[in-house]
Design an enzyme around this catalytic site. Structure first.
Site, PDB file in Angstrom:
ATOM      1  N   SER A   2      21.856   2.543  32.844  1.00 39.28           N
ATOM      2  CA  SER A   2      21.828   1.238  33.504  1.00 39.28           C
ATOM      3  C   SER A   2      20.625   1.190  34.436  1.00 39.28           C
ATOM      4  O   SER A   2      20.169   2.242  34.918  1.00 39.28           O
ATOM      5  CB  SER A   2      23.105   1.051  34.330  1.00 39.28           C
ATOM      6  OG  SER A   2      22.994  -0.064  35.184  1.00 39.28           O
ATOM      7  N   LYS A  55      25.461   6.698  36.058  1.00 40.17           N
ATOM      8  CA  LYS A  55      24.410   6.265  35.136  1.00 40.17           C
ATOM      9  C   LYS A  55      23.117   7.061  35.341  1.00 40.17           C
ATOM     10  O   LYS A  55      22.332   7.242  34.399  1.00 40.17           O
ATOM     11  CB  LYS A  55      24.158   4.763  35.297  1.00 40.17           C
ATOM     12  CG  LYS A  55      25.350   3.917  34.871  1.00 40.17           C
ATOM     13  CD  LYS A  55      25.657   4.116  33.392  1.00 40.17           C
ATOM     14  CE  LYS A  55      26.797   3.285  32.886  1.00 40.17           C
ATOM     15  NZ  LYS A  55      27.053   3.473  31.444  1.00 40.17           N
ATOM     16  N   ASN A  64      28.553   4.132  24.515  1.00 38.06           N
ATOM     17  CA  ASN A  64      28.430   2.841  25.207  1.00 38.06           C
ATOM     18  C   ASN A  64      29.588   2.535  26.155  1.00 38.06           C
ATOM     19  O   ASN A  64      29.391   1.826  27.145  1.00 38.06           O
ATOM     20  CB  ASN A  64      28.309   1.739  24.141  1.00 38.06           C
ATOM     21  CG  ASN A  64      28.542   0.357  24.717  1.00 38.06           C
ATOM     22  OD1 ASN A  64      27.662  -0.227  25.332  1.00 38.06           O
ATOM     23  ND2 ASN A  64      29.756  -0.163  24.541  1.00 38.06           N
ATOM     24  N   TYR A 121      29.163   4.176  40.401  1.00 42.30           N
ATOM     25  CA  TYR A 121      28.675   3.741  39.076  1.00 42.30           C
ATOM     26  C   TYR A 121      27.216   4.140  38.892  1.00 42.30           C
ATOM     27  O   TYR A 121      26.842   4.716  37.866  1.00 42.30           O
ATOM     28  CB  TYR A 121      28.820   2.216  38.958  1.00 42.30           C
ATOM     29  CG  TYR A 121      28.210   1.627  37.704  1.00 42.30           C
ATOM     30  CD1 TYR A 121      28.888   1.667  36.491  1.00 42.30           C
ATOM     31  CD2 TYR A 121      26.947   1.019  37.741  1.00 42.30           C
ATOM     32  CE1 TYR A 121      28.322   1.119  35.338  1.00 42.30           C
ATOM     33  CE2 TYR A 121      26.380   0.473  36.594  1.00 42.30           C
ATOM     34  CZ  TYR A 121      27.069   0.523  35.396  1.00 42.30           C
ATOM     35  OH  TYR A 121      26.501  -0.008  34.261  1.00 42.30           O
ATOM     36  N   ILE A 125      23.268  -7.947  31.935  1.00 35.65           N
ATOM     37  CA  ILE A 125      23.495  -8.499  30.591  1.00 35.65           C
ATOM     38  C   ILE A 125      24.790  -9.308  30.649  1.00 35.65           C
ATOM     39  O   ILE A 125      25.752  -8.895  31.312  1.00 35.65           O
ATOM     40  CB  ILE A 125      23.651  -7.347  29.557  1.00 35.65           C
ATOM     41  CG1 ILE A 125      22.462  -6.360  29.626  1.00 35.65           C
ATOM     42  CG2 ILE A 125      23.831  -7.913  28.145  1.00 35.65           C
ATOM     43  CD1 ILE A 125      21.105  -6.915  29.279  1.00 35.65           C
TER      44      ILE A 125
END
Ligand SMILES: NC(=O)c1ccc[n+]([C@@H]2O[C@H](COP(=O)([O-])OP(=O)(O)OC[C@H]3O[C@@H](n4cnc5c(N)ncnc54)[C@H](O)[C@@H]3O)[C@@H](O)[C@H]2O)c1
Length: 255
Positions: A148, A166, A96, A162, A195
């Protein structure tokens, strides 16, 4: 409790040991709490050791905090060894830990590239490589990797590197899922949409608002809503799921 097998509680994790990375806060902390509630013992790993220790105080004596900078492969390997030694087994790995700095494509540096790849993708790869022999010896295990929505459809927040990390995780996970299926190890990804956690603190508010407006459920998710999907994937009941990606995004993207 009834002896009728159809009355057996589902998604229980009694006698299982779960290693959760990035457990000090956000989705990792919610996952650690949820898995502990389902009966698992928790190895809570984070570069933020004080945060991990605070979480462990909350969960109680079935959890232990581990300090690790997972940007370093040697610390990934040492973490798995330390958890296996402390608990005697590892049944569940939740990969995670992650970071999400934004940088417009035109000004991103080699250092940005290396940092993001190392923390978000390389750490997951080498944690899996180190944990799989432990799980194989035990007869199997569960690996859940955090991807993601940005890894599914690209970033809308100037986070191109990023999103690449992912997306990489999705294909790495599918590939490894095929290699380790014969060892009883199931590898799946969870791809959250926006989130409510600290990771959003550096993201532009106007773009976050625009993203929220596009979500059919008209809100951001809570960390616990991601943790619930992870708990399913960690459980015996997910026994026919491997190499899959589970979107938890309020309907933002339907793939
Ligand atoms: N929050 C969201 O909107 C969202 C959306 C999609 C995917 N995700 C993914 O979910 C995961 C958790 O995100 P979050 O929102 O809870 O973030 P967060 O920033 O709240 O928590 C991330 C945790 O990872 C830890 N961490 C960071 N670098 C580390 C390192 N080098 N070694 C060890 N630990 C490290 C941090 O200390 C922190 O405790 C990440 O992989 C993230 O990419 C989050």
């Amino acid at each position: 409790m009834s002896d009728d097998p159809s009355m057996k509680p589902m998604f229980r994790l009694d006698h299982k040991v779960a290693l959760v990375t990035g457990a000090a806060r956000g989705i990792g902390a919610a996952t650690a709490r949820t898995l502990a509630r389902q009966g698992a013992r928790i190895a809570a790993a984070d570069i933020d050791f004080e945060g991990a220790k605070a979480l462990v105080r909350e969960i109680g004596n079935r959890a232990q905090a581990f300090a690790a900078n997972l940007a370093k492969v040697e610390e990934c390997r040492a973490l798995v060894a330390a958890v296996a030694e402390r608990f005697g087994r590892i049944d569940i790995l939740v990969n995670n830990a992650g970071i999400c700095p934004t940088q417009p494509f035109g000004t991103a540096t080699e250092a940005d590239w290396d940092t993001l790849m190392n923390v978000n993708a390389r750490s997951q790869y080498f944690l899996m490589q180190t944990v799989c022999p432990v799980m194989k010896k035990q007869g199997g295990g569960r690996i859940i990797n955090l991807s993601s929505a940005a890894g599914r459809v690209g970033s809308v927040l100037n986070a191109s590197i990023y999103s690449g990390t992912k997306a990489a995780i999705l294909m790495i996970s599918k590939s490894i899922a095929r290699e380790v299926a014969g060892d009883g190890i199931l590898v799946n990804c969870v791809a959250p949409g926006p989130i409510k956690t600290d990771i959003q603190r550096n993201l532009p508010a106007d773009r976050l608002k625009a993203a929220c407006d596009q979500i059919p459920l008209k809100r951001f998710g809570e960390p616990e809503e991601v943790a619930a999907v992870i708990a399913f994937l960690a459980s015996d009941e997910s026994s026919f799921c491997t190499g899959a990606t589970f979107d938890v995004n309020g309907g933002w993207f339907m793939l």
